[in-house]
Design a protein around this motif. Structure first.
Motif, PDB file in Angstrom:
ATOM      1  N   ARG A   1       0.808  -1.197   0.000  1.00  0.00           N
ATOM      2  CA  ARG A   1       0.000   0.000   0.000  1.00  0.00           C
ATOM      3  C   ARG A   1       0.852   1.262   0.000  1.00  0.00           C
ATOM      4  O   ARG A   1       0.487   2.263  -0.591  1.00  0.00           O
ATOM      5  CB  ARG A   1      -0.888  -0.023   1.235  1.00  0.00           C
TER       6      ARG A   1
ATOM      7  N   PRO B   1      -8.451   4.004  -2.055  1.00  0.00           N
ATOM      8  CA  PRO B   1      -7.837   2.718  -2.382  1.00  0.00           C
ATOM      9  C   PRO B   1      -8.856   1.589  -2.565  1.00  0.00           C
ATOM     10  O   PRO B   1      -8.600   0.640  -3.306  1.00  0.00           O
ATOM     11  CB  PRO B   1      -6.937   2.425  -1.182  1.00  0.00           C
TER      12      PRO B   1
ATOM     13  N   TYR C   1      -2.105  -3.828  -2.946  1.00  0.00           N
ATOM     14  CA  TYR C   1      -2.998  -4.346  -1.937  1.00  0.00           C
ATOM     15  C   TYR C   1      -2.636  -5.757  -1.540  1.00  0.00           C
ATOM     16  O   TYR C   1      -3.460  -6.516  -1.073  1.00  0.00           O
ATOM     17  CB  TYR C   1      -4.433  -4.251  -2.443  1.00  0.00           C
TER      18      TYR C   1
ATOM     19  N   ALA D   1      -3.393  -6.109   1.825  1.00  0.00           N
ATOM     20  CA  ALA D   1      -4.712  -5.663   2.227  1.00  0.00           C
ATOM     21  C   ALA D   1      -5.721  -6.789   2.237  1.00  0.00           C
ATOM     22  O   ALA D   1      -5.426  -7.930   1.892  1.00  0.00           O
ATOM     23  CB  ALA D   1      -5.174  -4.553   1.289  1.00  0.00           C
TER      24      ALA D   1
END
Lengths: 410, 269, 242
Positions: free
Chosen positions: A247, A367, B227, B230
């Protein structure tokens, strides 16, 4: 560089020095004993075996390990603590420095010294591996440096230089530290041909260090490859920035840098190839950007930078910015996404290429929109934006996009 | 084994399958995959990433649309014949499931053949990521059965046959377009809050989005987007993710089919 | 024997069957007579499980309740009104499908097919058949199995005369074999001609169950039509349109 030539010209002076041998069956069995006996400029040869640290060196010496002797810091303080000029440490395994919230313990700490040479050592399980504080002129070469970093708080850097100058870091392998290499207030230094990987934060981190050069290094799978902050006259040539995914991961993070050259580097498989924040008059030339999420994200506070003759291959987004009136130039780049034509056959497309996509803008702000990646709704908005640009700057374009990839000529 | 082969479900499924492979629309369906996938890969040869994204969208567009429309028309047209079948000593469940399996298999086969023949042209992609290509085919098959289930359920509910076609187009528009607009709006409106889990849940609520996200994670596009650490990657990107995504897709297949069967069992024909 | 007890059916608010009580004994040719929309088809479909009647009613066949069941259908042949067969399906395949689903041989298949001259389009798909051809297959599918009950919904509607004659013969034949034949019709002459007994169904209610000949005898009429006219005026003077 000149300074170093001088250093090497003085080298024959060492030949007249005495040699002290250290081994388990020798007269001298402990290294600190040998250090105590030696005069300035002597050579201490250490045979293989395991020796206990910490060791304190207070006079110019040449410590040479024969058959890779191991110096174990036993998790106390620094393994080597060096406060002398013109000292060599070569051929050791240096392991188990102390670990502390207050002090920054290192495999080798050099402090207020001139001219050290740390060569061909193996560092293992040290908080910091090499720590240079107020050192002028030091060669750190061909070391294998493996850290024990698990989180950013308790861990240290591979090679840490602070208020130093004229440092050369060459052909080292640095991994699993917080930052692989860290240079702060350390100008006029050279970092080349190192392989720096798997570091928790940055592969290479330098701040307030003008006039530094970075050649032919490989930065792979660090959280961020290289972070360059508050410096001028930096040269980065022929480095490879690979696989910084995440990220807040960038191949190269530039913050407040000016008048520098970024030349012939290769950025591949990074979330963001180059993230630029407040950079001025930087020339980006002949770099390859391949398979990055964003090849270049350049914020609006950057001016007079030039991107020319770079190759942009198959990046999801080529360029992103957060301003409607960017003041940077893109020219003569190759863009794999370019679908124009070249009727006059001059090798440059006749239609300008606009490398910015609107979704790239949104996704960096929100995001979670990654979930809509490749959604037809997004493609539709993208198309609409191409025809009627509202949210992306019209001036961000390459008027002379190359029809073919450019082969780098350095 | 012979007993299973002779069971009413299988008998009806086989009959249905045979009936469908003779249907010209199924041929057109398969051919359209062949042509479009061929064109897409031909245009996109320079950029395999873009090409695989286009191929994905082709599947996400055509499979649900055709499964909904063809499924609903086929099922509602067959209701008078089902009336005759119900008068035979077989259960309505056998008729419904037989129709569902037979029709679904026909659709899947023509999808696979079309894409498969297309893949001969697009060896480029097949080479680069055979795994993700297989996943795309799997997801296409899942989507076929999901939207077939949905179409059957709507047909069993519908009172007016003439409106079914409209309903199908509306449903398709909702899942393919409107839902993403909705997600987009939600993210833009509430972008200041942590939205990963709500968006993840939203993705599970739309099989088309779910399929897209699963494939993108597989071809590492999303990992590249930053990501990898994530939630998406965590919940959908790994083997466990395949199970979660696969489970959600299975639920999407079975729930409407079960609801449709329940309504069908009580329906007056 | 079929016993129907207080059978009702609502489609939404619309009442199609209204407390039907009816007994059909074995070995008779039984006609359900009534105008279009009187609920004849719904009654037949309830018997076949195609339509679910309101839960208050009951249907007993061979001493067992049949609502929601399927196994009794082994004993039932059905000939629907205007059947729609899948267009790509061939006649031969449909016959095989029926045999497979019933897990029985169509014992009368060959004879019926020959009589009806179905052989000529045996290998054709239904999409290429005329209405008359489809009707022939419809007859075949209903009669080719050995079943104790035959249910026919407006069997002669739209049939050409020679086939109508054949079908009527077939129905009588089955009756003489001891089978029950239940059929609907709105054509009184036909009922008069072949039915042993008939039930008059109007707006979902049964008005009378009687042998057609008996009805004519009671009303001293030459035709069933006349008898019914007299019957109806007496029963319901307001209603004249039967």
């Amino acid at each position: 560089m000149k300074w170093f030539l001088l250093f090497f010209l003085l080298f024959p002076a060492f030949a007249r020095a005495a040699t002290i041998e250290v081994c388990k069956t020798c007269e001298v069995q402990a290294i600190d004993d040998a250090i105590a006996r030696a005069k300035a400029g002597d050579i201490v040869k250490v045979q293989s075996g395991i020796y206990a640290g910490p060791l304190f060196i207070d006079k110019p010496l040449h410590l040479i390990g024969i058959g890779r002797p191991v110096i174990d810091g036993l998790h106390k303080e620094h393994v080597f603590y060096l406060r002398a000029d013109d000292t060599t440490i070569e051929g050791f395994v240096i392991q188990n420095s102390g670990s502390s919230y207050i002090s920054e313990y290192a495999g080798i700490r050099v402090e207020e010294a001139k001219g050290c040479r740390l060569l061909n050592n193996i560092f293992e399980n040290n908080t910091y591996s090499i720590y240079l504080a107020k050192v002028d002129g030091c060669l750190v070469a061909q070391n294998q440096i493996t850290g024990n970093a698990k989180d950013e708080v308790l861990s240290g850097n591979g090679v840490h230089a602070w208020y130093s100058s004229h440092i050369v870091i060459r052909q080292n392998d640095v991994q699993r530290h917080r930052d692989g290499l860290y240079l702060e207030f350390t100008p006029d230094s050279l970092v080349e041909e190192n392989v720096i990987s798997h570091n928790l934060r940055y592969g290479l981190h330098f701040m307030y260090s003008p006039g530094n050069r970075y050649f032919k290094n490989i930065f792979a799978e660090n959280q961020t490859g290289v972070a360059v902050m508050y410096s001028k006259n930096v040269e980065m040539l022929q480095n490879r920035f690979e696989k910084s995914w995440g990220r807040v991961s960038y191949g190269l993070l530039l913050k407040d840098i000016s008048d520098s050259r970024i030349f012939g580097n290769r950025f591949s498989k990074n979330t963001v190839g180059i993230f630029a924040d407040g950079i001025t008059r930087i020339l980006f030339e002949q770099n390859d950007f391949k398979n990055n999420g964003w090849a270049v994200n350049i914020l609006g506070n950057s001016e007079e930078n030039i991107f020319s003759k770079n190759n942009f291959y198959e990046n999801y987004f080529d360029v992103a910015t957060n301003t409607m009136s960017p003041l940077n130039t893109f020219a003569d780049n190759y863009w794999s996404g370019y679908r124009g034509y070249d009727l006059d056959r001059d090798g440059r497309g006749d239609v300008p290429f606009r490398p910015m996509k609107i979704f790239g803008l949104w996704i960096s702000r929100y995001p979670e929109l990654v979930s809509l990646l490749a959604s037809p709704v997004i493609e539709f908005l993208e198309m609409a934006e191409k025809v009627f640009p509202v949210l992306t700057p019209k001036s961000l374009e390459d008027k002379t996009p190359s029809m073919k990839p450019l082969t780098a000529k350095l | 084994m012979k007993k299973i082969f002779n069971s009413p479900v299988v008998t009806i499924a086989l009959f249905e399958f045979r009936e469908n492979i003779r249907n010209k629309w199924l041929l057109i369906y398969g051919l359209s995959f062949l042509i479009f996938s061929g064109i897409l890969t031909y245009i996109g040869t320079g950029d395999p990433l873009q090409a695989s994204a286009s191929l994905l969208n082709l599947v996400l567009l055509l499979v649900p649309l055709f499964s909904l429309v063809f499924g609903s028309i086929s099922f509602s047209e067959a209701l008078p014949f089902h009336e005759i079948l119900v008068a035979l000593p077989i259960s309505r469940r056998d008729i419904f499931l037989g129709k569902w399996i037979g029709l679904g298999t026909g659709l899947v086969l023509s999808f696979l053949l079309g894409m498969g023949a297309g893949s001969l042209i697009q060896f480029n992609i097949a080479q680069q990521g055979f795994g993700s290509y297989l996943l795309l085919l799997c997801l296409g098959c899942c989507l076929t059965f999901i939207f077939l289930s949905i179409s059957f359920y709507v047909v069993t509910l519908a009172r007016k046959k003439e409106l079914i076609f409209g309903w199908m187009l509306l449903l398709w528009f909702f899942f393919f377009v409107l839902f993403d607009v909705l997600v987009f709006g939600v993210v833009l409106l509430f972008g200041d809050y942590p939205l990963e889990i709500p968006v993840l849940i939203l993705m599970l609520l739309n099989p088309i989005d779910l399929a897209r996200v699963m494939l993108l994670l597989k071809i590492d596009l999303a990992a590249m987007m930053g990501y990898s650490g994530a939630l998406f990657q965590k919940y959908l990107g790994n083997t466990l993710g395949l199970f979660i995504g696969g489970g959600a897709l299975a639920l999407w297949t079975l729930l409407p089919a079960w609801l449709g069967l329940r309504t069908f069992q009580k329906k007056d024909l | 024997m079929i016993t129907i007890q207080s059978l009702s059916k609502h489609y939404g608010r619309q009442k199609v069957l209204d407390g039907v009580d009816l007994t059909v004994s074995d070995g008779v040719l039984f006609a359900l007579l009534g105008p279009n929309g009187s609920g004849k088809t719904t009654l037949l479909k309830s018997l076949l499980g195609i339509v679910a009647p309101d839960p208050s009613g009951e249907i007993i066949f061979n001493n067992r309740s049949i609502l929601g069941k399927k196994s009794y259908k082994r004993h039932v042949g059905y000939m629907p009104q205007n059947p729609k067969f899948p267009p790509h399906l061939k006649v031969r395949e449909l016959v095989t499908l029926f045999e497979k689903l019933r897990q029985k041989k169509g014992v009368h298949k060959e004879k019926l097919a020959a009589d009806l001259q179905i052989d000529r389009f045996w290998h054709k798909p239904f999409g290429e058949l005329s209405g008359g051809m489809s009707q022939k297959v419809n007859i075949l599918l209903c009669f080719m199995f050995e079943t104790s009950l035959l249910i026919l919904d407006e069997p002669t509607l739209g049939l050409d005369p020679s086939i109508t004659f054949y079908l009527k013969q077939l129905m009588r034949e089955k009756k003489t074999e001891g089978k029950t034949v239940l059929f609907t019709s709105h054509v009184m002459a036909e009922v008069e001609e072949i039915a042993d007994r008939m039930a008059l169904l109007v707006e979902g209610k049964i008005y009378t169950v009687i042998a057609p000949q008996e009805m004519m005898r009671q009303r001293k009429s030459k035709t069933l039509e006349e008898a019914l006219h007299l019957f109806w005026n007496k029963t319901n003077p307001d209603e004249k349109n039967i």
